[in-house]
Enzyme design. Structure first.
Site, mmCIF file in Angstrom:
data_model
loop_
_atom_site.group_PDB
_atom_site.id
_atom_site.type_symbol
_atom_site.label_atom_id
_atom_site.label_comp_id
_atom_site.label_asym_id
_atom_site.label_seq_id
_atom_site.Cartn_x
_atom_site.Cartn_y
_atom_site.Cartn_z
ATOM 1 N N HIS A 1 0.861 -1.185 0.000
ATOM 2 C CA HIS A 1 0.000 0.000 0.000
ATOM 3 C C HIS A 1 0.893 1.229 0.000
ATOM 4 O O HIS A 1 2.127 1.113 -0.028
ATOM 5 C CB HIS A 1 -0.949 -0.006 1.205
ATOM 6 C CG HIS A 1 -0.280 0.054 2.533
ATOM 7 N ND1 HIS A 1 0.620 -0.897 2.972
ATOM 8 C CD2 HIS A 1 -0.371 0.959 3.552
ATOM 9 C CE1 HIS A 1 1.039 -0.602 4.182
ATOM 10 N NE2 HIS A 1 0.459 0.540 4.557
ATOM 11 N N HIS B 1 1.241 3.949 2.197
ATOM 12 C CA HIS B 1 1.653 4.717 3.366
ATOM 13 C C HIS B 1 3.173 4.905 3.287
ATOM 14 O O HIS B 1 3.897 4.040 2.768
ATOM 15 C CB HIS B 1 1.257 4.010 4.655
ATOM 16 C CG HIS B 1 -0.188 4.207 5.000
ATOM 17 N ND1 HIS B 1 -0.894 3.343 5.808
ATOM 18 C CD2 HIS B 1 -1.070 5.198 4.653
ATOM 19 C CE1 HIS B 1 -2.144 3.786 5.937
ATOM 20 N NE2 HIS B 1 -2.270 4.894 5.244
ATOM 21 N N ASP C 1 5.748 4.676 5.173
ATOM 22 C CA ASP C 1 6.729 3.709 5.683
ATOM 23 C C ASP C 1 6.890 2.494 4.785
ATOM 24 O O ASP C 1 7.745 1.645 5.032
ATOM 25 C CB ASP C 1 6.389 3.283 7.121
ATOM 26 C CG ASP C 1 4.996 2.705 7.272
ATOM 27 O OD1 ASP C 1 4.112 3.045 6.471
ATOM 28 O OD2 ASP C 1 4.784 1.921 8.219
ATOM 29 N N HIS C 2 6.102 2.425 3.704
ATOM 30 C CA HIS C 2 6.207 1.300 2.774
ATOM 31 C C HIS C 2 6.678 1.703 1.376
ATOM 32 O O HIS C 2 6.887 0.840 0.535
ATOM 33 C CB HIS C 2 4.860 0.578 2.675
ATOM 34 C CG HIS C 2 4.469 -0.099 3.950
ATOM 35 N ND1 HIS C 2 4.638 -1.452 4.169
ATOM 36 C CD2 HIS C 2 3.958 0.396 5.102
ATOM 37 C CE1 HIS C 2 4.222 -1.753 5.388
ATOM 38 N NE2 HIS C 2 3.809 -0.648 5.973
ATOM 39 N N HIS D 1 -6.998 -2.981 5.582
ATOM 40 C CA HIS D 1 -6.294 -1.888 6.240
ATOM 41 C C HIS D 1 -7.118 -0.623 6.061
ATOM 42 O O HIS D 1 -8.226 -0.660 5.508
ATOM 43 C CB HIS D 1 -4.887 -1.744 5.642
ATOM 44 C CG HIS D 1 -3.965 -0.874 6.439
ATOM 45 N ND1 HIS D 1 -3.921 -0.888 7.811
ATOM 46 C CD2 HIS D 1 -3.042 0.049 6.039
ATOM 47 C CE1 HIS D 1 -3.006 -0.024 8.224
ATOM 48 N NE2 HIS D 1 -2.468 0.575 7.170
ATOM 49 N N ASP E 1 0.169 -4.784 7.670
ATOM 50 C CA ASP E 1 -0.806 -3.692 7.760
ATOM 51 C C ASP E 1 -2.218 -4.183 7.452
ATOM 52 O O ASP E 1 -2.838 -3.774 6.473
ATOM 53 C CB ASP E 1 -0.419 -2.547 6.827
ATOM 54 C CG ASP E 1 0.798 -1.799 7.321
ATOM 55 O OD1 ASP E 1 0.683 -0.594 7.590
ATOM 56 O OD2 ASP E 1 1.865 -2.424 7.454
ATOM 57 N N HIS F 1 7.095 -5.905 11.158
ATOM 58 C CA HIS F 1 6.333 -4.655 11.250
ATOM 59 C C HIS F 1 5.978 -4.316 12.696
ATOM 60 O O HIS F 1 4.825 -4.098 13.051
ATOM 61 C CB HIS F 1 5.065 -4.730 10.389
ATOM 62 C CG HIS F 1 4.491 -3.378 10.061
ATOM 63 N ND1 HIS F 1 3.560 -2.766 10.858
ATOM 64 C CD2 HIS F 1 4.711 -2.528 9.033
ATOM 65 C CE1 HIS F 1 3.224 -1.602 10.330
ATOM 66 N NE2 HIS F 1 3.924 -1.424 9.224
#
Length: 303
Positions: free
Chosen positions: A61, A63, A65-66, A138, A206, A265
């Site tokens: 996805h 976000h 942090d990814h 998520h 997530d 994670h």
């Protein structure tokens, strides 16, 4: 065989002792990357692996942090003199997100191809392996991924003779090729036994622990799964933010009957996962606490 490295195990933000969650796998000279948070390329270099063979980048996805490490990674790959295209796979909006990030990495010596996921479960056939993407739960559109490597049946001499396959064709047919000789077409099934157990790696993060994850991870040799919280009292927080606890991940692994599970994670507030592992293993004994650059080589079963 499939080489697997969990490049980072952190969620939300990188820490001095923990990079953000990402995964790299290598098969037959090709590398597959799943997620690319800040610091991903540094972890790849610390592992000693090369950026140049990365042929596929999958995103769970969008976000930060990814995906926030992508511009630097692309520039790093460009510096390896790679010219072959790279395939990127992710939820809808992939091309828009990546091209927006590329404002700071506009010139690359290779083409980027995009495959935006639209189905709950979607398979992508690659050279010698398959990537299966599956929708999870998520706050925004998010997918887990399985990498599957099939294994053809064993060469059967008796079957080849029974089908009158010329000896000259055996080697090519064993490699999965169709051969034409003297006006006759010979196919691999004329010399091979039934398909044998291949390799399967499943990665998800997530998400809440929905049944689809266990279904898609079924029988995996390695299941890498989010465990945001080890503290049992944080279950309500996990539900609110659509994440998972260690124990929910362990139950998924049990339901999926996987061979082994690694947790990843972790919340920035979780300093050490090990104190929680005894209870995790009471649910799923073959669970392990993931750590940055934890690695394994998955191999086919011996016969």
């Amino acid at each position: 065989m499939l080489d697997v490295c969990l490049l980072g195990t952190g969620g939300m933000m990188p820490l001095p002792y923990r990079y953000l969650t990402s995964l790299m796998a290598r098969f037959n000279g090709s590398s597959i990357l799943i997620d690319c948070g800040e610091g991903t390329q540094v972890s790849i270099k610390e592992k000693g692996w090369s950026l140049k063979p990365i042929d596929v980048i999958c995103f769970t996805h969008y976000h930060a942090d990814h995906i926030s490490g992508l511009p630097g990674l692309l520039l790093g790959i460009g510096n390896t003199e790679r010219t072959e295209p790279i395939l990127m796979i992710g939820p809808r909006g992939l091309a828009h997100v990546v091209n927006s990030l590329r404002v700071i990495a506009p010139e690359l010596p290779f083409e980027i191809k995009f495959l935006e996921l639209t189905e709950n479960i979607q398979s992508i056939q690659m050279e010698g392996y398959e990537i299966e993407a599956f929708r999870v739960q998520h706050g925004i559109a998010c997918y887990g991924y399985s990498i599957k490597i099939p294994r053809a049946g064993k060469f059967d001499v008796a079957k080849a003779k029974e089908n009158n396959v010329p000896l000259k064709c055996w080697n090519m047919l064993q490699k999965g090729n169709v051969v034409e000789m003297d006006g006759v077409t010979y196919t691999p099934d004329m010399v091979l036994g039934g398909e044998r157990k291949g390799l399967k790696l499943t990665y998800t993060t997530d998400t809440r622990p929905i049944p689809r994850i266990a279904e898609c991870a079924k029988g995996a040799d390695l299941f890498i799964c989010e465990g945001m919280y080890g503290e049992e009292e944080k279950l309500a927080k996990a539900r609110e933010h659509k994440h998972m606890t260690f124990y929910e991940a362990a139950q998924l692994a049990k339901n999926a009957e996987v061979s082994e599970m690694w947790l990843t994670h972790y919340s920035p507030s979780l300093v050490r996962p090990e104190p929680f592992m005894a209870k995790v293993k009471s649910i799923f004994p073959k669970a392990k606490a993931g750590k940055d650059r934890k690695s394994v080589t998955l191999t086919f079963e011996e016969e």
